[in-house]
Design a protein around this motif. Structure first.
Motif, short mmCIF file in Angstrom:
data_model
loop_
_atom_site.label_atom_id
_atom_site.label_comp_id
_atom_site.label_asym_id
_atom_site.label_seq_id
_atom_site.Cartn_x
_atom_site.Cartn_y
_atom_site.Cartn_z
N LEU A 115 45.17 75.08 -62.65
CA LEU A 115 46.39 74.29 -62.47
C LEU A 115 47.11 74.66 -61.17
N ASN A 172 41.39 63.65 -64.94
CA ASN A 172 41.65 64.24 -66.25
C ASN A 172 42.88 65.14 -66.17
N GLU A 173 43.85 64.89 -67.07
CA GLU A 173 45.03 65.75 -67.14
C GLU A 173 45.30 66.13 -68.59
N PHE A 174 45.90 67.30 -68.79
CA PHE A 174 46.22 67.75 -70.13
C PHE A 174 47.43 67.02 -70.70
N ASN A 219 43.68 61.46 -70.38
CA ASN A 219 44.72 62.45 -70.59
C ASN A 219 44.62 63.09 -71.98
N SER A 278 41.04 68.32 -72.30
CA SER A 278 39.95 68.52 -71.35
C SER A 278 38.79 67.59 -71.65
N SER A 317 38.74 67.30 -62.88
CA SER A 317 39.01 67.80 -64.23
C SER A 317 40.37 68.48 -64.28
N SER A 318 40.88 68.61 -65.49
CA SER A 318 42.14 69.32 -65.68
C SER A 318 42.02 70.76 -65.22
#
Length: 309
Positions: free
Chosen positions: A14, A39-41, A62, A65, A94-95
């Protein structure tokens, strides 16, 4: 027969600078047809707004993962849909909490449905030189990202001295002895890797990911509709940042719309184009226990109405 699509996976913890790096690659490839899976958490994607532009094929995934069983099928389905688009490159960001150890399993599943449409060119891991060593001590995810990458890019190198930088490079080499390591300034570097087969640096075989529903971090979104004073925002963030992996979003400050980004103890604020709404996304280190102190800090330090979800 349709030409294969070059697939790159972009990893990194992050706040390491993945989205900045991706945005610069997209500028480099502005003459090409490119797809992005982001991709986000968080429940709401923030970074997709930053890279969105005309002609870009963008899919956002979202709430977790893409390597976790909770979203793995969504990821595979998005790759299948992108395979039908007229694109030459597909970048998957990716997250920051994503463990990509099982990318081989997911690629095999896509291949069984769509054939050999993708040419996996490798994983690029962006490592934040300022915070990398601390993150590596705290989370296995960070080590897995390095272990399964084929190019490591060190960001924020201007914020550390040469001794610390040498220590980071040595540690990366201990985890992944074969990976080439580049340094970048403001997310930029030599893009010759686009002409190279990064898979020649493969070091580790696919394995089970550590991303499982049981260890999925708690993500909260604060929505508000009034301008903020920078000092009040900074005071609020100072109260909660020790319990957050990441804080990011958009707000109207004294100088207009601003992008907010917090990693570790560092708060970055920069002006941005107008947005439709003010919001902050907080990824908690301590699960739902952050909710009460976060609400209290907002009332005491900011003092304007907000909705938390």
């Amino acid at each position: 027969m349709k030409k294969k699509i070059d697939l790159y996976l972009l990893t990194g913890f992050l706040g390491a600078g993945k989205t900045t790096f991706l945005r610069n690659i997209l500028e480099e490839l502005s003459h090409e047809k490119v797809g992005v899976i982001m991709n986000e958490f968080g429940k709401i994607g923030i970074d997709g707004d930053i890279i969105r532009k005309d002609g870009l094929q963008l899919t956002e995934i979202n709430r977790g993962s893409i390597f976790c069983s909770c979203l793995k099928l969504n990821f595979a389905q998005s790759m299948l849909e992108m395979a039908d688009k007229d694109i030459k490159y597909l970048f998957v960001e990716s997250s920051g909490l994503a463990d990509p150890s099982n990318i081989g399993e997911i690629m095999a599943g896509v291949k069984s449905f769509k054939g050999d449409i993708y040419q996996y060119k490798g994983a690029i891991c962006v490592a934040d030189a300022l915070n990398f060593m601390d993150q590596l001590d705290d989370l296995e995810t960070v080590e897995r990202q390095i272990k399964h990458c084929h190019l490591a890019v060190l960001s924020k190198t201007d914020l550390v001295d040469e001794e610390r930088l040498a220590g980071i490079i040595e540690r990366i080499k201990e985890i992944n002895p074969r990976v080439p390591i580049e340094t970048s300034s403001h997310g930029r570097l030599d893009y010759n890797f686009l002409k190279e087969d990064l898979m020649q640096y493969k070091w580790s075989e696919s394995e089970d990911t550590t991303n499982v529903p049981e260890n999925k971090p708690k993500t909260l979104t604060i929505n508000f509709d009034s301008p903020l004073e920078s000092k009040k925002l900074s005071d609020f963030i100072d109260e909660i940042k020790k319990d957050a992996y990441r804080i990011k979003g958009f707000a109207r400050l004294e100088d207009g719309w601003s992008q907010i980004d917090v990693v570790g103890n560092r708060l970055d604020i920069k002006t941005t184009e107008s947005r439709n709404e003010e919001q902050l996304v907080v990824i908690s280190k301590i699960g739902p226990q952050i909710i009460r102190p976060m609400a209290k800090a907002w009332d005491e330090k900011v003092g304007i109405p907000m909705k938390m979800r």
